[in-house]
Write an enzyme that holds these catalytic residues in place. Structure first.
Site, PDB file in Angstrom:
ATOM      1  N   LYS A   1       0.840  -1.204   0.000  1.00 27.06           N
ATOM      2  CA  LYS A   1       0.000   0.000   0.000  1.00 27.06           C
ATOM      3  C   LYS A   1       0.871   1.248   0.000  1.00 27.06           C
ATOM      4  O   LYS A   1       2.093   1.175   0.142  1.00 27.06           O
ATOM      5  CB  LYS A   1      -0.921  -0.015   1.216  1.00 27.06           C
ATOM      6  CG  LYS A   1      -0.212  -0.079   2.554  1.00 27.06           C
ATOM      7  CD  LYS A   1      -1.200  -0.234   3.695  1.00 27.06           C
ATOM      8  CE  LYS A   1      -0.470  -0.304   5.034  1.00 27.06           C
ATOM      9  NZ  LYS A   1      -1.403  -0.421   6.168  1.00 27.06           N
TER      10      LYS A   1
ATOM     11  N   TYR B   1      15.555  30.071   6.244  1.00 23.05           N
ATOM     12  CA  TYR B   1      14.383  30.777   6.754  1.00 23.05           C
ATOM     13  C   TYR B   1      14.433  30.862   8.277  1.00 23.05           C
ATOM     14  O   TYR B   1      14.685  29.871   8.963  1.00 23.05           O
ATOM     15  CB  TYR B   1      13.104  30.051   6.342  1.00 23.05           C
ATOM     16  CG  TYR B   1      12.735  30.214   4.888  1.00 23.05           C
ATOM     17  CD1 TYR B   1      12.424  31.469   4.372  1.00 23.05           C
ATOM     18  CD2 TYR B   1      12.672  29.109   4.044  1.00 23.05           C
ATOM     19  CE1 TYR B   1      12.075  31.615   3.032  1.00 23.05           C
ATOM     20  CE2 TYR B   1      12.331  29.246   2.704  1.00 23.05           C
ATOM     21  CZ  TYR B   1      12.029  30.497   2.208  1.00 23.05           C
ATOM     22  OH  TYR B   1      11.689  30.654   0.887  1.00 23.05           O
TER      23      TYR B   1
END
Length: 374
Positions: free
Chosen positions: A39, A266
């Site tokens: 999955k 940042y």
């Protein structure tokens, strides 16, 4: 290792994947078989990896949904595809038509499957799930009735092929896992499922690797296929001879020299304490590198470890390479994998990011470029 002009990529080792499948099959035999749980885009590795597993002889595949099952079938996978995560009533027609094997938890699901099979004149195979302590999909033992049992067992349009449960804490709580296992066995015996020609299964990778007595007729193996320890401790996978399948690499886009006291990234979360050579690397949180790893991750450059500095950006990250000579634009940086004598494993990245290895692999599924290597 370089792979042309790619900025970033995931490498998948065919040799290690084949080796791991062989090891896991040997552990499961002689009494059981392996279901490859593929999955979430095969734990981030892409459906082509499921096709590779199929070419290696794997014939049972587990997915979360009908959509994933259809993608898997289109990829050329041969064998049985199990839908482990349940389904909606309107999906029953396609499930029956495609020959998928759904897991049924409730009477509503079961009845929709029966009706679809009757309309199509087919016999629909299915597995039944009992909830022994996960609190997710599955029928609680106390809610399982005689009438439901008879419908499961006797309806001519469907064929019960297996009974399963799922462990919630096999990675860290052996007592609770054993309690769940015994509860599962008691359910099978109470309702007469035990001893029949059914695929009983309860073990995920964590239980399969640690508790041999829980290896039953079928075993659901996901992350262990990729040589990663589900409990986050690399020694577990290493002790069983499993080999890492996955590498994540990117290229240096720029090398620059920053003076002492210079704020990086940042928010200026890192400030240089010396004249520093900094490599800007083409990978960020858009490709699955958790922002939470800012200032808390090491990568490999020219076979040596180097720290990530500053806040991880959307598609770039900065690495301090002051101590590594000769680093230049285009050099390969390894985020997961081996470079020379050094290695960074998925488990290490998970520990630094305060998460589990499964999330790390699935997160890197955002990387578009996947390259199969030997």
């Amino acid at each position: 290792m370089e792979h042309g002009n790619l900025h970033f990529w995931m490498e998948i080792s065919r040799e290690h994947l084949a080796h791991n499948l062989l090891v896991l099959r040997q552990l499961a035999s002689p009494q059981g078989d392996i279901m490859g749980v593929v999955k979430s885009q095969v734990y981030g590795h892409g459906v082509a990896t499921a096709a590779l597993l199929s070419s290696l002889g794997l014939r049972k595949f587990g997915v979360a949904s009908l959509e994933e099952a259809l993608d898997l079938k289109k990829s050329g996978v041969e064998g049985d595809i199990y839908i482990l995560g349940g389904f909606f009533p309107w999906e029953a027609e396609a499930i029956v038509a495609e020959g998928f094997i759904p897991v049924v938890s409730q009477e509503e699901e079961f009845e929709s499957l029966v009706k679809a099979a009757e309309r199509q004149g087919r016999t629909a195979r299915f597995h039944f799930k009992v909830d022994t302590g996960m609190g997710r999909m599955g029928c609680l033992p106390r809610n399982f009735t005689r009438s439901f049992f008879e419908r499961l067992s006797l309806s001519p349009a469907v064929a019960l092929c297996g009974v399963m449960t799922h462990f919630s804490s096999a990675e860290k709580d052996p007592e609770y896992t054993e309690w769940q296992f015994q509860k599962f066995l008691a359910f099978l015996k109470r309702w007469g499922f035990w001893g029949k020609s059914l695929e009983y299964h309860c073990a995920n990778s964590a239980a399969f690797l640690v508790f041999p007595h829980m290896r039953l007729a079928l075993n659901r193996i996901g992350i262990a296929l990729f040589g990663v320890s589900p409990n986050g401790e690399p020694e577990l996978a290493k002790s069983l001879g499993l080999k890492p399948v996955t590498s994540v690499r990117a290229r240096v886009k720029l090398v620059k020299v920053l003076p002492p006291g210079f704020r990086v990234g940042y928010g200026g979360t890192f400030v240089t304490s010396r004249t520093s050579r900094v490599a800007v690397v083409a990978l960020g949180y858009a490709q699955g590198l958790f922002r939470a790893l800012s200032n808390n991750l090491e990568v490999l450059v020219r076979g040596k470890r180097a720290p990530v500095i500053g806040t991880i950006s959307m598609d770039q990250v900065m690495v301090d390479v002051t101590h590594i000579e000769g680093v230049e634009k285009g050099d390969v940086v390894t985020f997961i994998g081996r470079d020379g004598e050094e290695e960074i494993r998925v488990e290490e990245v998970a520990r630094r990011g305060k998460t589990i290895p499964h999330e790390v692999l699935c997160s890197f599924g955002r990387i578009r470029h996947r390259v199969f290597v030997e």
